[in-house]
Design a protein around this motif. Structure first.
Motif, PDB file in Angstrom:
ATOM      1  N   THR A  95     126.938 -20.006 152.871  1.00 42.85           N
ATOM      2  CA  THR A  95     125.686 -20.085 152.095  1.00 42.85           C
ATOM      3  C   THR A  95     124.433 -19.984 152.959  1.00 42.85           C
ATOM      4  O   THR A  95     123.337 -20.254 152.478  1.00 42.85           O
ATOM      5  CB  THR A  95     125.622 -21.397 151.286  1.00 42.85           C
ATOM      6  N   ALA A  96     124.579 -19.598 154.210  1.00 39.85           N
ATOM      7  CA  ALA A  96     123.404 -19.532 155.082  1.00 39.85           C
ATOM      8  C   ALA A  96     122.327 -18.623 154.507  1.00 39.85           C
ATOM      9  O   ALA A  96     121.136 -18.944 154.559  1.00 39.85           O
ATOM     10  CB  ALA A  96     123.814 -19.064 156.477  1.00 39.85           C
ATOM     11  N   HIS A  97     122.743 -17.487 153.937  1.00 43.30           N
ATOM     12  CA  HIS A  97     121.752 -16.558 153.394  1.00 43.30           C
ATOM     13  C   HIS A  97     121.007 -17.170 152.217  1.00 43.30           C
ATOM     14  O   HIS A  97     119.832 -16.846 151.966  1.00 43.30           O
ATOM     15  CB  HIS A  97     122.409 -15.236 152.983  1.00 43.30           C
ATOM     16  N   VAL A 104     114.343 -22.562 152.315  1.00 48.11           N
ATOM     17  CA  VAL A 104     114.588 -23.944 152.727  1.00 48.11           C
ATOM     18  C   VAL A 104     115.176 -23.925 154.133  1.00 48.11           C
ATOM     19  O   VAL A 104     115.772 -22.931 154.561  1.00 48.11           O
ATOM     20  CB  VAL A 104     115.516 -24.690 151.746  1.00 48.11           C
ATOM     21  N   VAL A 105     115.005 -25.010 154.853  1.00 49.05           N
ATOM     22  CA  VAL A 105     115.397 -25.081 156.257  1.00 49.05           C
ATOM     23  C   VAL A 105     116.636 -25.966 156.389  1.00 49.05           C
ATOM     24  O   VAL A 105     116.593 -27.138 156.008  1.00 49.05           O
ATOM     25  CB  VAL A 105     114.254 -25.637 157.126  1.00 49.05           C
ATOM     26  N   ARG A 118     123.218 -18.782 163.421  1.00 45.82           N
ATOM     27  CA  ARG A 118     122.969 -17.787 164.473  1.00 45.82           C
ATOM     28  C   ARG A 118     123.427 -16.396 164.031  1.00 45.82           C
ATOM     29  O   ARG A 118     122.755 -15.393 164.297  1.00 45.82           O
ATOM     30  CB  ARG A 118     123.703 -18.181 165.751  1.00 45.82           C
ATOM     31  N   ALA A 119     124.562 -16.332 163.350  1.00 51.09           N
ATOM     32  CA  ALA A 119     125.073 -15.037 162.894  1.00 51.09           C
ATOM     33  C   ALA A 119     124.118 -14.401 161.886  1.00 51.09           C
ATOM     34  O   ALA A 119     123.881 -13.178 161.927  1.00 51.09           O
ATOM     35  CB  ALA A 119     126.459 -15.210 162.277  1.00 51.09           C
ATOM     36  N   LEU A 120     123.561 -15.208 160.983  1.00 47.51           N
ATOM     37  CA  LEU A 120     122.591 -14.681 160.027  1.00 47.51           C
ATOM     38  C   LEU A 120     121.350 -14.177 160.750  1.00 47.51           C
ATOM     39  O   LEU A 120     120.810 -13.114 160.411  1.00 47.51           O
ATOM     40  CB  LEU A 120     122.223 -15.755 159.003  1.00 47.51           C
ATOM     41  N   ALA A 121     120.878 -14.944 161.743  1.00 44.19           N
ATOM     42  CA  ALA A 121     119.707 -14.518 162.513  1.00 44.19           C
ATOM     43  C   ALA A 121     119.962 -13.168 163.187  1.00 44.19           C
ATOM     44  O   ALA A 121     119.083 -12.285 163.197  1.00 44.19           O
ATOM     45  CB  ALA A 121     119.353 -15.577 163.550  1.00 44.19           C
ATOM     46  N   ALA A 122     121.158 -12.993 163.716  1.00 40.06           N
ATOM     47  CA  ALA A 122     121.493 -11.721 164.364  1.00 40.06           C
ATOM     48  C   ALA A 122     121.515 -10.579 163.351  1.00 40.06           C
ATOM     49  O   ALA A 122     121.036  -9.473 163.625  1.00 40.06           O
ATOM     50  CB  ALA A 122     122.843 -11.840 165.065  1.00 40.06           C
ATOM     51  N   THR A 123     122.067 -10.848 162.174  1.00 35.84           N
ATOM     52  CA  THR A 123     122.122  -9.815 161.122  1.00 35.84           C
ATOM     53  C   THR A 123     120.720  -9.401 160.680  1.00 35.84           C
ATOM     54  O   THR A 123     120.450  -8.212 160.454  1.00 35.84           O
ATOM     55  CB  THR A 123     122.916 -10.345 159.915  1.00 35.84           C
ATOM     56  N   LEU A 124     119.835 -10.391 160.554  1.00 34.64           N
ATOM     57  CA  LEU A 124     118.468 -10.114 160.100  1.00 34.64           C
ATOM     58  C   LEU A 124     117.575  -9.612 161.224  1.00 34.64           C
ATOM     59  O   LEU A 124     116.475  -9.099 160.964  1.00 34.64           O
ATOM     60  CB  LEU A 124     117.864 -11.383 159.489  1.00 34.64           C
TER      61      LEU A 124
END
Length: 367
Positions: A95-97, A104-105, A118-124
């Motif tokens: 649910t990170a996305h 929300v943080v 971290r994986a979401l940050a890399a994707t974005l």
């Protein structure tokens, strides 16, 4: 402003004094140079997040906490865009996305949550804000010292993550002299050294009333906002924000040897007047108050007799003027005469449980 719906149709009236909530926030915020947040978990401790959160935002609060992601998502449209919402439990797997999409943080509590963020940050292709929770000794939520040591040994272990807050939670803040408080503060200081320059937070409601050394950069009051005493055993410095008045359904005279309620546990001695009120454990009024709780009529204490049942309970109103205990009249179950913490003590629990159990069948009034 009062928001109300057909009080005559409900078995009880729950009144939430938003002015008292705001006054409590001002008092708590004024106790420290740190920023003061507000905890909204469990629907603002049962009082109604949709009403409480905007009231606190109008008081100047700009940092809010929920427990679950879905609470944070529901809270987001209730607040101005410049408010920060932290989700204490972090993102559930996958649910990170959703956190990112709804603004929300997450509070990252373990290596798996950190990795997913971290994986979401890399994707974005961008840095993403997060709070990092550290386990300072409560063994509940937060990255353990062992995991933190293993993570921080890796190169670029926070790549893609921009920590906005490093935090932990006190286990014994309501006991000011408990050695656990100093032990946790010492561990927190040691662990947060890995996050130089990142604002820190340790003080919950009771923690605010400890020494200023516990305040750090952000206070996180929850229960204290709603009038629960943050210093058990001492006078409550905060305003009561909640009252509950139950409606009498029926009054009858019972005589020596008669039984009141399930299980025949209460046998009447002499002639008594028993009022049945329309509140029970389905409304969150704890069954443990059977035979030991009280209500108040014009400041006069009347005992609960027999068992609290699903939708009702009996009160001994002998000696009260008949016109004050007729069907349709209200009695105070919680309020000025009977504060939350007193109710909780009789029920063998804490004010947190009393508040968060209050049900949805009440007519709710917001002052």
């Amino acid at each position: 402003m009062v928001v109300s719906v057909e009080p005559s149709r409900a078995g009880a009236v729950l009144t939430v004094d938003l002015g008292a909530v705001r006054a409590n926030y001002r008092q708590l915020a004024g106790m420290s140079a740190a920023t003061c947040a507000a905890v909204m978990k469990a629907d603002a401790y049962g009082l109604g997040m949709a009403q409480v959160a905007p009231a606190l935002a109008s008081e100047g609060c700009r940092v809010f906490f929920t427990a679950h992601l879905d609470e944070g998502i529901r809270l987001r449209p209730l607040l101005p865009a410049d408010c920060t919402i932290y989700v204490l439990h972090g993102p559930p797997p996958g649910t990170a996305h959703d956190c990112f999409q709804h603004g929300v943080v997450p509070v990252l509590n373990d290596p798996a949550q950190l990795q997913e963020w971290r994986a979401l940050a890399a994707t974005l292709g961008r840095e993403l804000p997060a709070a990092i929770q550290l386990d300072s000794g409560m063994s509940r939520m937060g990255i353990s010292p062992a995991d933190l040591a293993a993570l921080s040994a890796g190169r670029d272990w926070l790549a893609g993550v921009r920590p906005r807050l490093v935090m932990s939670h006190l286990a014994c803040a309501d006991e000011p002299h408990h050695p656990m408080n100093d032990a946790q503060r010492g561990r927190f200081d040691s662990l947060r050294a890995l996050f130089p320059g990142v604002p820190a937070s340790l003080a919950n409601s009771s923690g605010i009333f400890l020494a200023p050394a516990y305040h750090y950069d952000l206070l996180r009051p929850g229960a204290a906002l709603y009038g629960i005493n943050p210093q058990p055993g001492a006078p409550n410095p905060l305003r009561q924000a909640v009252s509950l008045h139950a409606r009498i359904v029926q009054v009858r005279t019972v005589r020596d040897g008669d039984v009141v309620g399930y299980g025949a546990h209460h046998v009447v001695a002499g002639e008594r007047r028993i009022a049945t009120v329309a509140v029970g454990y389905a409304d969150g009024w704890l069954r443990s108050l059977s035979g030991r709780g009280y209500a108040f009529v014009d400041g006069v204490k009347v005992p609960v007799v027999g068992r609290v049942s699903m939708d009702s309970m009996g009160l001994d109103v002998t000696g009260i003027a008949p016109e004050r205990v007729a069907p349709g009249c209200e009695v105070e179950l919680m309020g000025v005469s009977h504060p939350i913490d007193d109710v909780a003590a009789l029920a063998g629990t804490i004010g947190y449980e009393v508040l968060t159990r209050l049900g949805s069948r009440f007519n709710r009034r917001y002052l």
